[in-house]
Design a protein around this motif. Structure first.
Motif, mmCIF file in Angstrom:
data_model
loop_
_atom_site.group_PDB
_atom_site.id
_atom_site.type_symbol
_atom_site.label_atom_id
_atom_site.label_comp_id
_atom_site.label_asym_id
_atom_site.label_seq_id
_atom_site.Cartn_x
_atom_site.Cartn_y
_atom_site.Cartn_z
ATOM 1 N N UNK A 19 0.902 -1.105 0.210
ATOM 2 C CA UNK A 19 0.008 -0.009 0.132
ATOM 3 C C UNK A 19 0.789 1.162 0.105
ATOM 4 N N UNK A 20 1.757 1.283 0.797
ATOM 5 C CA UNK A 20 2.774 2.463 0.860
ATOM 6 C C UNK A 20 3.518 2.580 -0.407
ATOM 7 N N UNK A 21 3.905 1.310 -1.087
ATOM 8 C CA UNK A 21 4.889 1.397 -2.088
ATOM 9 C C UNK A 21 3.698 2.130 -3.199
ATOM 10 N N UNK A 22 2.539 1.583 -3.315
ATOM 11 C CA UNK A 22 1.575 2.024 -4.353
ATOM 12 C C UNK A 22 1.467 3.783 -4.135
ATOM 13 N N UNK A 23 1.141 4.182 -3.036
ATOM 14 C CA UNK A 23 1.169 5.604 -2.720
ATOM 15 C C UNK A 23 2.326 6.161 -3.385
ATOM 16 N N UNK A 24 3.519 5.797 -2.844
ATOM 17 C CA UNK A 24 4.881 6.394 -3.209
ATOM 18 C C UNK A 24 4.920 6.486 -4.743
ATOM 19 N N UNK A 25 4.657 5.222 -5.440
ATOM 20 C CA UNK A 25 4.777 5.293 -7.008
ATOM 21 C C UNK A 25 3.600 6.347 -7.476
ATOM 22 N N UNK A 26 2.494 6.464 -7.031
ATOM 23 C CA UNK A 26 1.771 7.390 -7.664
ATOM 24 C C UNK A 26 2.039 8.719 -7.293
ATOM 25 N N UNK A 27 2.746 9.192 -6.202
ATOM 26 C CA UNK A 27 3.286 10.587 -6.279
ATOM 27 C C UNK A 27 4.329 10.617 -7.022
ATOM 28 N N UNK A 28 5.251 9.685 -7.235
ATOM 29 C CA UNK A 28 6.386 9.632 -8.359
ATOM 30 C C UNK A 28 5.759 9.886 -9.573
ATOM 31 N N UNK A 32 6.572 13.348 -11.941
ATOM 32 C CA UNK A 32 6.874 13.076 -13.135
ATOM 33 C C UNK A 32 6.074 13.817 -14.389
ATOM 34 N N UNK A 33 4.784 13.664 -14.181
ATOM 35 C CA UNK A 33 3.938 14.079 -15.333
ATOM 36 C C UNK A 33 4.047 15.603 -14.941
ATOM 37 N N UNK A 34 4.096 16.436 -13.750
ATOM 38 C CA UNK A 34 4.159 17.464 -13.578
ATOM 39 C C UNK A 34 5.667 18.125 -14.168
#
Length: 157
Positions: A19-28, A32-34
């Protein structure tokens, strides 16, 4: 049973980690999109600036050519002014000498400064040469002025 509890704890820990890895990957991914949007904007801005810089350089080149042309069109005026100055200097010297000669002949006793040329007098036959020189200087000055006016008329056409 201890093994089952251990497996259950490991499974829960792994789920929390995922769950934390998924949240971290979403933030990353959002970062990257920004960053990608920012780079795209920067590229557009740089392209716009490049176009403006090229236009500015073209304008500067046109102004430089225009200034050079105007300098070249004014140059004959300065040459003519120098010629007129030299002629006037010669005429002034000749007039001083003739004035000195005339004043010397009338006996007024006044001295006129000269430039070191011999003073014409009634005893000096060069007075006619001096008057002739003055006439030639005036004629030369007249020709220079006419030349300057002709150059001026040509440059305005």
């Amino acid at each position: 049973m201890l093994t089952q509890v251990s497996v259950a704890v490991i499974a829960v820990a792994f789920a929390i980690l995922v769950v934390f890895l998924i949240k971290t990957l979403k933030k990353v991914m959002e970062s990257l999109e920004q960053t990608n949007r920012t780079l795209t904007e920067v590229q557009h801005t740089v392209n716009d600036l490049t176009v403006e810089a090229k236009q500015l350089m073209h304008t500067v080149n046109q102004i430089t050519v225009d200034v050079k042309g105007k300098i070249n069109s004014v140059e004959p005026f300065f040459e003519t002014a120098q010629d007129v100055g030299e002629v006037l200097h010669g005429v002034t010297n000749s007039v001083k000498q003739v004035t000195a000669a005339v004043l010397g002949e009338t006996g007024s006793g006044q001295r006129v400064p000269t430039t070191g040329y011999p003073v014409a007098s009634s005893s000096n036959p060069n007075i006619l040469n001096r008057v002739s020189s003055i006439a030639s200087y005036v004629s030369l000055g007249s020709r220079i002025i006419n030349r300057w006016q002709n150059n001026k008329v040509k440059s305005t056409m």
